[in-house]
Design a protein around this motif. Structure first.
Motif, PDB file in Angstrom:
ATOM      1  N   THR A  10       5.316  27.142  -6.745  1.00  0.00           N
ATOM      2  CA  THR A  10       5.078  28.428  -6.090  1.00  0.00           C
ATOM      3  C   THR A  10       5.793  28.535  -4.754  1.00  0.00           C
ATOM      4  O   THR A  10       5.915  27.570  -4.006  1.00  0.00           O
ATOM      5  N   LEU A  17      -0.509  34.651  -8.432  1.00  0.00           N
ATOM      6  CA  LEU A  17      -0.944  33.303  -8.771  1.00  0.00           C
ATOM      7  C   LEU A  17      -2.321  33.273  -9.435  1.00  0.00           C
ATOM      8  O   LEU A  17      -2.509  32.605 -10.460  1.00  0.00           O
ATOM      9  N   ALA A  92       4.807  31.213 -11.670  1.00  0.00           N
ATOM     10  CA  ALA A  92       3.523  31.813 -11.305  1.00  0.00           C
ATOM     11  C   ALA A  92       3.552  33.336 -11.321  1.00  0.00           C
ATOM     12  O   ALA A  92       2.533  33.978 -11.079  1.00  0.00           O
TER      13      ALA A  92
END
Length: 242
Positions: A10, A17, A92
């Motif tokens: 990420t 997320l 993500a």
């Protein structure tokens, strides 16, 4: 189903997320999740810590360095050290249909070492993919296949499952490519290590929130890297002698 670790790199993914992790936990509740955050300034790391506090199956690794390739390699090292059978990697941003992950994990076995969620095999869906990005992906994959001697249709897919068996045979510490080029190099290295690769069609949807990190400059840089590999003989299979 094999034991598995899902690696989620990420950087500035605070808007997507939680939804992605939620879908992952529903799809493969038995798998462990490792979020690797590269000091996201938007608060992604704090959100990841909250998710981990609520779910013992989630772990967060905070890094001061940045780089997709190094984040995935660190995930590989942790999965190998933990002794899992397979390591999945997914973005993500929610672009890939994570419900496919269970089927991908089941496909990894004695004779399959890499399963790629492919946008460019029959059944793959890219209708919701931005036009320019679709062209870049299509052309880039065709060029990379020709230069590197591989039949893999979607070398740049970011949704994959690897057997730890094949990862142990790969020179991970010597791989220094990043981003899109890293995806391509991984597929080639799996083939060089004697691993079998299969592709499963996936539905791809352009991210609804946040900004894509893929751009023309990145794509051109990847093409230059692929060309260099071709010149230096880095190929999925040897060239046939005349």
């Amino acid at each position: 189903m094999p034991s598995a670790l899902v690696v989620v790199p990420t950087y500035d993914e605070v808007d997507s997320l939680e939804r992605t992790i939620g879908r992952l936990r529903q799809s493969v509740p038995h798998a462990s999740v490792l979020i690797v955050d590269d000091s996201s300034p938007d608060g992604t790391g704090d959100l990841a810590d909250r998710l981990a506090a609520e779910d013992s199956g989630i772990e967060v690794l905070h890094r001061t360095e940045r780089g997709y390739g190094s984040a995935v390699r660190e995930g590989f090292r942790r999965g190998i050290a933990a002794g899992v059978d397979a390591i999945a990697v997914i973005d993500a941003d929610g672009s890939y249909d994570v419900t496919l992950l269970g089927e991908m994990l089941e496909a990894v076995g004695e004779d399959v070492d890499l399963v790629i969620a492919s946008r460019w095999v029959p059944g793959g869906d890219v209708r919701a993919m931005a036009g320019r990005r679709r062209v870049l992906s299509r052309v880039g994959n065709r060029y990379a296949r020709a230069v590197l001697g591989t039949d893999v249709q979607d070398l740049t897919s970011a949704f994959r499952v690897y057997s730890t068996r094949v990862l142990r045979r790969m020179p991970l510490d010597r791989m220094r490519s990043d981003s899109i080029a890293f995806q391509i190099e991984l597929a080639v290295r799996v083939a060089q290590a004697g691993g079998r690769i299969v592709e499963m069609p996936v539905q791809f949807t352009e991210r609804a929130v946040g900004v894509s990190k893929t751009n023309v400059a990145m794509a051109l840089g990847t093409l230059r890297r692929v060309t260099q590999w071709g010149v230096h003989g880095i190929r999925a299979r040897p060239r046939t002698k005349p």
